[in-house]
Structures are given as C-alpha cells and as structure tokens.
Design an enzyme around this catalytic site. Sequence first.
Site, short mmCIF file in Angstrom:
data_model
loop_
_atom_site.label_atom_id
_atom_site.label_comp_id
_atom_site.label_asym_id
_atom_site.label_seq_id
_atom_site.Cartn_x
_atom_site.Cartn_y
_atom_site.Cartn_z
N ASP A 47 8.46 0.81 -5.57
CA ASP A 47 8.18 0.16 -6.86
C ASP A 47 9.07 -1.05 -7.11
O ASP A 47 9.39 -1.38 -8.26
CB ASP A 47 8.30 1.17 -8.02
N LYS B 200 6.72 -4.88 -4.48
CA LYS B 200 6.29 -5.35 -3.15
C LYS B 200 4.85 -5.78 -3.13
O LYS B 200 4.49 -6.74 -2.46
CB LYS B 200 6.42 -4.23 -2.11
N GLY C 234 1.65 3.17 -4.54
CA GLY C 234 0.84 2.52 -5.56
C GLY C 234 1.31 1.09 -5.67
O GLY C 234 2.38 0.83 -6.18
N HIS C 235 0.54 0.17 -5.14
CA HIS C 235 0.94 -1.24 -5.15
C HIS C 235 0.09 -1.99 -6.16
O HIS C 235 -1.13 -2.07 -6.02
CB HIS C 235 0.77 -1.86 -3.76
N GLN D 292 6.65 2.76 -0.15
CA GLN D 292 7.93 3.38 -0.53
C GLN D 292 9.06 2.35 -0.32
O GLN D 292 8.83 1.18 -0.46
CB GLN D 292 8.16 4.69 0.24
P1 IMP Z 1 6.01 12.15 -1.40
O1 IMP Z 1 6.04 10.84 -0.69
O2 IMP Z 1 4.78 12.34 -2.24
O3 IMP Z 1 6.26 13.30 -0.47
O4 IMP Z 1 7.23 12.17 -2.44
C1 IMP Z 1 8.57 12.15 -2.00
C2 IMP Z 1 9.44 11.30 -2.91
O5 IMP Z 1 9.08 9.95 -2.73
C3 IMP Z 1 9.27 11.58 -4.41
O6 IMP Z 1 10.53 11.40 -5.04
C4 IMP Z 1 8.30 10.51 -4.86
O7 IMP Z 1 8.43 10.21 -6.22
C5 IMP Z 1 8.75 9.35 -3.98
N1 IMP Z 1 7.68 8.37 -3.73
C6 IMP Z 1 6.67 8.47 -2.84
N2 IMP Z 1 5.91 7.36 -2.86
C7 IMP Z 1 6.47 6.52 -3.73
C8 IMP Z 1 6.16 5.18 -4.15
O8 IMP Z 1 5.22 4.54 -3.69
N3 IMP Z 1 7.00 4.65 -5.09
C9 IMP Z 1 8.06 5.33 -5.59
N4 IMP Z 1 8.39 6.56 -5.22
C10 IMP Z 1 7.61 7.16 -4.30
MG MG Z 2 4.36 2.00 -6.82
#
Ligand code: IMP
Ligand code: MG
Length: 398
Positions: free
Chosen positions: A13, A16, A40-41, A197
């Site tokens: 977040d 990007k 989520g972009h 991420q």
């Molecule tokens: P997972 O990727 O769903 O397994 O979540 C693992 C951790 O990564 C959690 O703390 C999520 O909130 C975080 N996370 C996963 N994808 C994103 C993203 O795109 N943005 C921010 N945090 C993320």
């Molecule tokens: Mg996002």
Amino acid sequence: MYAIAIIGAQWGDEGKGKIVSLFSQNVDIVGRFQGGPNAGHTVRINNETHLFRIIPSGFLHARDAIIGNGVVINLEIFLEEMHYLSSLKKDAVKHIWISDRAHVILPEHIAQEQHRINKKIGTTKMGVGPAYTSKIARSGIRIADIISKKIQLNTSPKKFQSAVAIFKKVYTKQCIDSSLFLSQQAKTKTLLLEGAQGTFLDIDYGHYPYVTSSNTTAGAACVGIGISPKDLKKIYLVSCSYQTKVGGGPFPTKIEDPIVIKHIQKNGDEIDGVTNLLRDCGWLDLVMLRQAVRLNAPDGIILTKLDVLSGIGDIKICINYLLKGKIITVVPSTIDSVEEVKPVYKTIPGWSEDIQYVRNKTDLPKNLLRYVLYIQKVLQIPVYGISVGPEESQFVYL
Ligand code: IMP
Ligand code: MG
C-alpha cells in the site's frame, strides 16, 4: 528485453499501483511475479478509479500483461477483473498472458483461511498462504493442469467448476511459458515488473511470521516471471512518505496521537481496498527503508503521498531504534526484538502549502524539499520523484 522492477519498500500500500501505471505509459509489457488477489493496487486516471488484484496494474497503458509463474491465481477473481478491463481496453483478452506454471488457488485453500482464521497474522483470507503451502509441498494444481488434464472437479463448488470451464474456453490460448514468451520478444521491448505487497511482507526478510507467503523483493522478480537477474536493468523502490499497515505484527513508529492519525487516515484515504480495514499509520521508518535499500539495491526511490503530510505540523522521522538501552541501526531478525524496539526520531518542520497542483520541483515548499533531501542523504539513493495526489498525473520528477 529491457526489464524494470518496481518494488514496495514497506508493508504494501505504498502507492505502487499508481507509480506502475504512470511508468507503464512507456513500456510494452507489464508483469506480476508474486502474490495473488491479496494485492489491491489502486489506479486513478482522469478521475476514474480502478482496483487491480491479479492483473498487473499497468495494463491500461501497456499493450500486453503477463501473470507470472510466481503468482497464485483465483480464477473467479481473474475472470471478474478481465470482464471489467475488457470494457476499458480493446482486445484485452488477446493481450493478457498467463504463465501455465502459475498455481491456482483452490476453494479448499480459501476455506482453510476462512475457518482457521489466523488472527495473529491477520491475513487477507484469500487462500494465498494455503495455495503457496500446496506449491511448496508439491501438491498444488497449476494452470497447465487446469487446461490440459481432466482434473476431478465434481466435488468442487459449482462456482469454481464454472470458472474453470469459462477460463479454459476463453483463455487456453493465452496460457504460455512466460519465460519462453519473453525470450521471443524483440530486444528493444520493455518489461515492467510490479511487486505486490512490500519488502517487509517478504517471507524471508519481512517481519516473520507477520508476512505474506512469497518473496516480494527484487530478486523474486526474476524467478517469478522467468528471466535472468542479468535482464533486470532498473529497480525502483516505492515508499509512502509515512508508514501504513493492515494486518498484525510490530509497528515501531505507529502514531498514537488521535489528531495526527485522523489527519493521515482522512487525507490519505487509508482504507484498504481489499480488506476494507482502516490502515494503522506511523512516521517514516528509515531503519526499515535502509534495509529495503540494501535488499533491493534500487536505482532510485519514489516517495508517495506527500500531499497527505501538508498541514500536519512537525514531521517525525525514525532514524534508528533503541533496544534494551542500545542504539541499533538494522531490523532485528526475531519478532520479539522488533516488538520491543523504540524509535529514535529526528523532527523536521512541516509545510502547510497545498501541493496537489504542483508539477515542478521549483514550486515545492522548502520544508518538503528538506524532508526529501534528508531521506535521500540517509539512504544514499536518489529520490527520483514524488507523488502529490492519487491521480496518475499528480507527480513531480526531482
Ligand atoms: P496474506 O498475504 O493474505 O497471507 O496476508 C499476510 C499479511 O500480509 C497480512 O498482514 C496482510 O494484511 C498482509 N498483506 C497481504 N497483501 C497485502 C497488500 O497488498 N497490502 C498490504 N498488506 C498486505
Ligand atoms: Mg493495496
């Protein structure tokens, strides 16, 4: 092939999506190399907002897009996204390419996360972790299996079965060996690889176990799409000008002052596009950023959301940590220690000018430039540009 990677420096977040979309105006192919619909972009072009989950967020500009072998795909979400994009981009279906080695998120992967909610990590519950678990355990199902073998789906939910059927019918021709596909492109073509991420959600170098289940740093960009590290010609790191976080885990510079928090959450629209949760916010953490620079060796850094800091008053910036009375300059390996660190701050005077219409460096407030130059000096990396609003055009090259 001239490949560029754009990597997040924090916990995701960072903004990007917007930077990728901006950079994609001049590239031929955009690619994703890890993660899944947990990403989520958000991209805003001409006042219209678009949310990308699996499809590379530069696809509205670049002719082609590739979902690399390192991605885990939810077929239903893929189809929904393509349906939406097809209304915006001519022949979108003919220009999306899917690695046949990418793994598929199965209904049971999602069920595992929904039922055994890992409250501690706070995952996005999209089945991403379980899908990677199957991949590493060598029991996963790949796109190639979906399109070639007659996989027994009779016991799967009807929605999944129908998504598989539509996917096979419409996209079989688009499923490719991404490495071979890229090797066959003209040498003059450019490829933009977008990280999902961020560095501190990296399975190895993030704040383990509060991480996602894939490598998110620049090295993974090559493995996850099938190019050699030698092909990566430029790397850019994207960092928000403060910190945000969804999910669990330590947050050394988290802001507790309700007025400051409210200012950032409101002006920065800090509601997560995927989980709909209000993001926690904190001051910029240069201990983390130094580590992100070391791990990714970027050619430049891009700072986002500087407009959000306008009018906030004095700005704090974390330069080191204090752990058990000792100054430390790197992120500790154990989560207990990261949870214990106290930030050492430097305070920099803020600015009150509205900067969302600024497009030239010379029109930026002096104190803003001081903030940016300080970051540049500590990180010893040029700040390539700054983002001053959510619109793609709200960008100032430095
Ligand atoms: P997972 O990727 O769903 O397994 O979540 C693992 C951790 O990564 C959690 O703390 C999520 O909130 C975080 N996370 C996963 N994808 C994103 C993203 O795109 N943005 C921010 N945090 C993320
Ligand atoms: Mg996002």
